[in-house]
Design a protein around this motif. Structure first.
Motif, PDB file in Angstrom:
ATOM      1  N   GLY A 266      -2.617   7.462  -4.857  1.00 40.60           N
ATOM      2  CA  GLY A 266      -3.354   6.216  -4.610  1.00 40.60           C
ATOM      3  C   GLY A 266      -4.555   6.387  -3.714  1.00 40.60           C
ATOM      4  O   GLY A 266      -5.023   5.421  -3.101  1.00 40.60           O
ATOM      5  N   LYS A 267      -5.114   7.602  -3.639  1.00 34.75           N
ATOM      6  CA  LYS A 267      -6.227   7.821  -2.724  1.00 34.75           C
ATOM      7  C   LYS A 267      -7.520   7.135  -3.179  1.00 34.75           C
ATOM      8  O   LYS A 267      -8.385   6.855  -2.334  1.00 34.75           O
ATOM      9  CB  LYS A 267      -6.465   9.317  -2.511  1.00 34.75           C
ATOM     10  N   THR A 268      -7.659   6.856  -4.483  1.00 29.64           N
ATOM     11  CA  THR A 268      -8.875   6.158  -4.936  1.00 29.64           C
ATOM     12  C   THR A 268      -8.996   4.801  -4.257  1.00 29.64           C
ATOM     13  O   THR A 268     -10.058   4.444  -3.725  1.00 29.64           O
ATOM     14  CB  THR A 268      -8.872   5.992  -6.461  1.00 29.64           C
ATOM     15  N   ALA A 269      -7.913   4.043  -4.252  1.00 26.64           N
ATOM     16  CA  ALA A 269      -7.934   2.748  -3.564  1.00 26.64           C
ATOM     17  C   ALA A 269      -8.100   2.927  -2.062  1.00 26.64           C
ATOM     18  O   ALA A 269      -8.694   2.072  -1.383  1.00 26.64           O
ATOM     19  CB  ALA A 269      -6.649   1.974  -3.856  1.00 26.64           C
ATOM     20  N   ALA A 270      -7.616   4.041  -1.513  1.00 20.89           N
ATOM     21  CA  ALA A 270      -7.703   4.270  -0.073  1.00 20.89           C
ATOM     22  C   ALA A 270      -9.144   4.323   0.407  1.00 20.89           C
ATOM     23  O   ALA A 270      -9.448   3.861   1.519  1.00 20.89           O
ATOM     24  CB  ALA A 270      -6.976   5.568   0.292  1.00 20.89           C
ATOM     25  N   PHE A 271     -10.065   4.862  -0.400  1.00 23.31           N
ATOM     26  CA  PHE A 271     -11.475   4.876   0.038  1.00 23.31           C
ATOM     27  C   PHE A 271     -12.301   3.782  -0.626  1.00 23.31           C
ATOM     28  O   PHE A 271     -13.292   3.323  -0.064  1.00 23.31           O
ATOM     29  CB  PHE A 271     -12.115   6.252  -0.190  1.00 23.31           C
TER      30      PHE A 271
ATOM     31  N   LEU B  26     -15.514   8.604 -14.046  1.00 30.06           N
ATOM     32  CA  LEU B  26     -15.359   7.353 -14.794  1.00 30.06           C
ATOM     33  C   LEU B  26     -14.152   6.565 -14.299  1.00 30.06           C
ATOM     34  O   LEU B  26     -14.182   5.332 -14.195  1.00 30.06           O
ATOM     35  CB  LEU B  26     -15.222   7.649 -16.283  1.00 30.06           C
ATOM     36  N   GLN B  27     -13.078   7.275 -13.985  1.00 27.29           N
ATOM     37  CA  GLN B  27     -11.880   6.604 -13.481  1.00 27.29           C
ATOM     38  C   GLN B  27     -12.172   5.911 -12.153  1.00 27.29           C
ATOM     39  O   GLN B  27     -11.758   4.767 -11.937  1.00 27.29           O
ATOM     40  CB  GLN B  27     -10.760   7.624 -13.296  1.00 27.29           C
ATOM     41  N   VAL B  28     -12.900   6.592 -11.266  1.00 28.14           N
ATOM     42  CA  VAL B  28     -13.235   6.008  -9.961  1.00 28.14           C
ATOM     43  C   VAL B  28     -14.146   4.799 -10.152  1.00 28.14           C
ATOM     44  O   VAL B  28     -13.994   3.771  -9.477  1.00 28.14           O
ATOM     45  CB  VAL B  28     -13.884   7.066  -9.052  1.00 28.14           C
ATOM     46  N   CYS B  29     -15.098   4.901 -11.079  1.00 28.82           N
ATOM     47  CA  CYS B  29     -15.987   3.757 -11.364  1.00 28.82           C
ATOM     48  C   CYS B  29     -15.184   2.538 -11.813  1.00 28.82           C
ATOM     49  O   CYS B  29     -15.437   1.413 -11.367  1.00 28.82           O
ATOM     50  CB  CYS B  29     -17.005   4.128 -12.439  1.00 28.82           C
ATOM     51  N   GLU B  30     -14.249   2.752 -12.708  1.00 33.76           N
ATOM     52  CA  GLU B  30     -13.425   1.641 -13.187  1.00 33.76           C
ATOM     53  C   GLU B  30     -12.634   1.018 -12.044  1.00 33.76           C
ATOM     54  O   GLU B  30     -12.471  -0.209 -11.992  1.00 33.76           O
ATOM     55  CB  GLU B  30     -12.476   2.134 -14.277  1.00 33.76           C
ATOM     56  N   ALA B  31     -12.151   1.845 -11.131  1.00 36.10           N
ATOM     57  CA  ALA B  31     -11.403   1.320  -9.979  1.00 36.10           C
ATOM     58  C   ALA B  31     -12.305   0.455  -9.107  1.00 36.10           C
ATOM     59  O   ALA B  31     -11.916  -0.645  -8.684  1.00 36.10           O
ATOM     60  CB  ALA B  31     -10.812   2.475  -9.176  1.00 36.10           C
ATOM     61  N   PHE B  32     -13.516   0.922  -8.824  1.00 35.85           N
ATOM     62  CA  PHE B  32     -14.449   0.137  -8.014  1.00 35.85           C
ATOM     63  C   PHE B  32     -14.730  -1.213  -8.666  1.00 35.85           C
ATOM     64  O   PHE B  32     -14.733  -2.261  -8.003  1.00 35.85           O
ATOM     65  CB  PHE B  32     -15.760   0.901  -7.816  1.00 35.85           C
ATOM     66  N   GLU B  33     -15.000  -1.210  -9.968  1.00 33.55           N
ATOM     67  CA  GLU B  33     -15.313  -2.462 -10.661  1.00 33.55           C
ATOM     68  C   GLU B  33     -14.120  -3.411 -10.657  1.00 33.55           C
ATOM     69  O   GLU B  33     -14.279  -4.633 -10.541  1.00 33.55           O
ATOM     70  CB  GLU B  33     -15.747  -2.148 -12.098  1.00 33.55           C
ATOM     71  N   LYS B  34     -12.912  -2.852 -10.758  1.00 29.02           N
ATOM     72  CA  LYS B  34     -11.707  -3.677 -10.732  1.00 29.02           C
ATOM     73  C   LYS B  34     -11.507  -4.313  -9.355  1.00 29.02           C
ATOM     74  O   LYS B  34     -11.213  -5.505  -9.247  1.00 29.02           O
ATOM     75  CB  LYS B  34     -10.512  -2.793 -11.103  1.00 29.02           C
ATOM     76  N   TYR B  35     -11.688  -3.524  -8.308  1.00 30.06           N
ATOM     77  CA  TYR B  35     -11.475  -4.043  -6.955  1.00 30.06           C
ATOM     78  C   TYR B  35     -12.586  -4.999  -6.527  1.00 30.06           C
ATOM     79  O   TYR B  35     -12.386  -5.833  -5.629  1.00 30.06           O
ATOM     80  CB  TYR B  35     -11.388  -2.892  -5.948  1.00 30.06           C
ATOM     81  N   ALA B  36     -13.766  -4.889  -7.162  1.00 28.08           N
ATOM     82  CA  ALA B  36     -14.893  -5.762  -6.808  1.00 28.08           C
ATOM     83  C   ALA B  36     -14.980  -6.963  -7.736  1.00 28.08           C
ATOM     84  O   ALA B  36     -16.027  -7.620  -7.804  1.00 28.08           O
ATOM     85  CB  ALA B  36     -16.197  -4.965  -6.863  1.00 28.08           C
ATOM     86  N   GLY B  37     -13.891  -7.279  -8.411  1.00 31.77           N
ATOM     87  CA  GLY B  37     -13.910  -8.358  -9.404  1.00 31.77           C
ATOM     88  C   GLY B  37     -14.278  -9.720  -8.854  1.00 31.77           C
ATOM     89  O   GLY B  37     -14.752 -10.581  -9.597  1.00 31.77           O
ATOM     90  N   HIS B  38     -14.068  -9.957  -7.563  1.00 30.95           N
ATOM     91  CA  HIS B  38     -14.380 -11.270  -6.972  1.00 30.95           C
ATOM     92  C   HIS B  38     -15.568 -11.200  -6.025  1.00 30.95           C
ATOM     93  O   HIS B  38     -15.770 -12.103  -5.199  1.00 30.95           O
ATOM     94  CB  HIS B  38     -13.146 -11.813  -6.253  1.00 30.95           C
ATOM     95  N   LEU B  39     -16.382 -10.152  -6.157  1.00 35.20           N
ATOM     96  CA  LEU B  39     -17.644 -10.058  -5.418  1.00 35.20           C
ATOM     97  C   LEU B  39     -18.779 -10.095  -6.434  1.00 35.20           C
ATOM     98  O   LEU B  39     -18.820  -9.279  -7.351  1.00 35.20           O
ATOM     99  CB  LEU B  39     -17.704  -8.763  -4.602  1.00 35.20           C
TER     100      LEU B  39
ATOM    101  N   PRO C  29       0.824  -1.213   0.000  1.00 33.07           N
ATOM    102  CA  PRO C  29       0.000   0.000   0.000  1.00 33.07           C
ATOM    103  C   PRO C  29       0.858   1.263   0.000  1.00 33.07           C
ATOM    104  O   PRO C  29       1.979   1.271   0.523  1.00 33.07           O
ATOM    105  CB  PRO C  29      -0.803  -0.110   1.296  1.00 33.07           C
ATOM    106  N   SER C  30       0.317   2.318  -0.601  1.00 33.39           N
ATOM    107  CA  SER C  30       0.991   3.618  -0.555  1.00 33.39           C
ATOM    108  C   SER C  30       0.773   4.226   0.831  1.00 33.39           C
ATOM    109  O   SER C  30       0.020   3.702   1.662  1.00 33.39           O
ATOM    110  CB  SER C  30       0.426   4.548  -1.627  1.00 33.39           C
ATOM    111  N   ALA C  31       1.426   5.357   1.074  1.00 33.02           N
ATOM    112  CA  ALA C  31       1.335   5.985   2.397  1.00 33.02           C
ATOM    113  C   ALA C  31      -0.106   6.364   2.738  1.00 33.02           C
ATOM    114  O   ALA C  31      -0.574   6.115   3.865  1.00 33.02           O
ATOM    115  CB  ALA C  31       2.238   7.214   2.439  1.00 33.02           C
ATOM    116  N   ILE C  32      -0.838   6.944   1.790  1.00 32.80           N
ATOM    117  CA  ILE C  32      -2.215   7.346   2.070  1.00 32.80           C
ATOM    118  C   ILE C  32      -3.101   6.124   2.279  1.00 32.80           C
ATOM    119  O   ILE C  32      -4.020   6.134   3.101  1.00 32.80           O
ATOM    120  CB  ILE C  32      -2.759   8.255   0.942  1.00 32.80           C
ATOM    121  N   GLN C  33      -2.831   5.039   1.554  1.00 33.45           N
ATOM    122  CA  GLN C  33      -3.617   3.819   1.723  1.00 33.45           C
ATOM    123  C   GLN C  33      -3.351   3.168   3.077  1.00 33.45           C
ATOM    124  O   GLN C  33      -4.279   2.733   3.767  1.00 33.45           O
ATOM    125  CB  GLN C  33      -3.309   2.848   0.589  1.00 33.45           C
TER     126      GLN C  33
END
Length: 595
Positions: free
Chosen positions: A50-55, A83-96, A24-28
């Protein structure tokens, strides 16, 4: 520390491993455990940290898939960031299974958004204006909202969304958890955090510099009219994957993209005039590799996160350090390396120093890639094409017989046949660049018997004026006189004219004859047999930022009936008399008050 140490569930950790996130980055590292514990957060972090992944990771980890009304709302200043944040959410939720994320922004039809909201969504990511629209229409239900994120809050305030943000906050349950992220902390954001957040933990990530250490930052001092040639040369010698070229205006982005396409590069422009569906299509082409170069304005590129971006070019260097940081932050993300190259005119050197002071990082000055460097690269690529062709053994065998037949019947060495085939393969385009042309120099005309000759050496602007009979001279055999729409008022010099026309038209030094610079236009001797294609390219060339509109010279109103030119006479405003330059009193060469 690893992501597993932060308390995230197995499904999220598996998704992170698949996307290649290891540490993880410092903010994460500071934010994720705090949000998982249920506390509100105020995060101070620059873009690209890396704050998008942080939240996003804590929200996904605690998501209740059975609840069909929105559980999380993320407010973003621009549709690109949304749109960028949406793509991040979908990527991180790939196994849900069954997680639905909806982007909500202006420029997209309401029908798609309304249909998705009726079916049920878990996470809504949108711009404040469109979220307000849905709240007023009663189509967005935030009554069961659990998580609210304000991403790049300072940017939302700069764009005038302060009132909309507070309206949305007031429409959400008091029990929600809030995360606010901002690069700066102006008084308005401080007040919002005190009013709408419940005992938030403040997390500040301080970096030694505002720009990523993974980004190589270079700059080139170049005249404005030479920028396109400089960009082309850098594209030839740089090994790049995907690239964003930043221009200051919409028209500049379109012009750059058009000229790059004419030079054989896959490029497209995005700016405020491009419709949203076309913007999304263009960005997707960049991500998939169908497009290599994106030419953009600052606003259009904000929020872009494309892994392929290896280079950022500031065709026009920004006038503030914050814009510079945002621009070059499009590369060198998530631990990857990147390159940033800025084109700086001589008058803009001060901007480089300002950026260095603000970012506390030095920019390296580099020269324009030389003709030899470009030719070495072209030869290497030509070699690669030959090597790749030799690997196709079956086709090589068939053509070997054809070449042997030609050699036997025409008594030509095989090396000459190979060279001829290379000519066929290359077509009309030159494989190697010609040496840079030197500025055309006119021979001095002095006649020892002409007592007034010295008066033609320099005029009061320090330039050599034309003799009255010079405009009537005929061009040498095979040459013609062309007129271009730039002159002394644009402060052009012969070397600029030669350089621009040589680069755009593929001309050599020997192709130039006399050059006469007049107040509002110039006359240039060029080959009379220029092809229509060359004339078309040259007519759209710019010198000192102005289209030259090259065309054959037909005399026109600037020529006098006696064969002289408008420079052959000068009006004496005090007496209203026309007189020749050699009639006016000679001005002192040194110490003159008008120098």
């Amino acid at each position: 520390m690893t992501f597993a140490d932060l308390g995230l569930g197995d499904a999220v950790l598996k998704a992170l491993r698949e996307v290649g996130y290891e540490t993880p980055s410092a903010i994460q590292a500071a934010t994720i455990p705090t949000l998982l514990a249920g506390r509100d957060v105020v995060g101070m972090a620059q873009t690209g940290t890396g704050k998008t992944a942080a939240f996003a990771l804590p929200i996904i980890d605690r998501l209740d898939v059975s609840q069909k009304t929105p559980q999380a709302l993320v407010l973003a200043p621009t549709r690109e960031l949304a749109l960028q944040v949406c793509e991040a959410f979908e990527k991180y939720a790939g196994h849900l299974k069954g997680v639905h994320v909806l982007p909500v922004y202006g420029g997209q039809g309401y029908g798609v958004q309304l249909s998705a909201l009726r079916r049920g969504v878990h996470i809504v990511v949108g711009t404040p204006g469109r979220i307000i629209d849905h709240l007023e229409k009663g189509t967005l239900d935030l009554s069961e909202l659990k998580y609210l994120v304000l991403d790049e809050a300072d940017e939302m305030l700069k764009m005038g969304f302060a009132e909309d943000v507070e309206t949305i906050l007031a429409e959400t349950p008091d029990t929600k958890q809030v995360a606010l992220f901002s690069a700066t902390m102006p008084a308005t954001i401080r007040r919002i955090s005190q009013q709408y957040l419940n005992d938030p933990e403040e997390i500040t990530v301080k970096a030694k510099t505002q720009t990523s250490a993974n980004i190589s930052q270079r700059y080139l001092v170049v005249q404005w009219q030479q920028k396109m040639d400089a960009l082309t040369r850098f594209l030839e010698v740089e090994n790049f994957d995907g690239m964003i070229v930043f221009g200051r205006t919409k028209s500049v982005t379109e012009e750059i993209a058009e000229k790059l396409r004419a030079r054989g590069y896959s490029s497209a422009a995005i700016n405020g005039d491009i419709a949203q569906p076309q913007r999304e299509k263009t960005v997707n082409q960049l991500k998939s590799g169908k497009l290599d170069i994106l030419v953009a304005t600052d606003v259009a590129a904000r929020g872009l996160d494309v892994e392929r971006i290896s280079h950022v070019v500031n065709f026009d260097i920004p006038t503030d350090a914050e814009s510079y940081v945002h621009r070059i932050g499009r590369t060198g993300r998530a631990g990857r390396t990147g390159d940033a190259i800025s084109f700086v005119t001589p008058r803009e050197r001060g901007l480089v120093r300002m950026i260095e002071r603000a970012t506390r990082q030095e920019l390296t000055e580099v020269p324009l890639p030389s003709v030899d460097e470009v030719n070495v690269t072209r030869l290497a690529r030509f070699d690669d094409r030959i090597t790749a062709a030799l690997a196709e053994t079956e086709r090589i065998e068939s053509f070997r017989d054809i070449v042997a037949h030609y050699v036997r019947n025409h008594d030509v060495p095989e090396a000459d046949v190979a060279a001829a085939l290379a000519v066929v393969a290359q077509g009309d385009q030159r494989l190697l660049l010609e040496p840079d042309p030197e500025p055309a120099r006119r021979p001095e005309r002095r006649d020892s018997g002409d007592r007034g000759a010295s008066r033609f050496d320099r005029d009061d602007r320090g330039e050599r004026p034309d003799r009255p009979d010079r405009a009537a001279r005929r061009p040498r055999e095979g040459m013609a006189t062309y007129r271009i729409a730039v002159g002394r008022r644009q402060r052009v010099e012969p070397r600029q004219i030669v350089g621009a026309l040589a680069n755009e038209g593929g001309l050599r030094r020997d192709d130039f004859g006399a050059i006469q610079i007049r107040p509002d236009f110039s006359l240039v001797e060029l080959p009379a047999d220029l092809s229509p294609e060359t004339l078309e390219r040259l007519s759209t060339t710019r010198i000192s930022g102005q289209l030259i509109d090259l065309r054959p010279d037909a005399g026109g109103p600037s020529r006098r009936h006696d064969g002289g030119t408008d420079r052959g006479f000068r009006r004496d405003d005090r007496r209203g008399n026309d007189r020749r330059p050699d009639d006016r009193p000679r001005k002192p060469r040194h110490g003159s008050s008008d120098r």
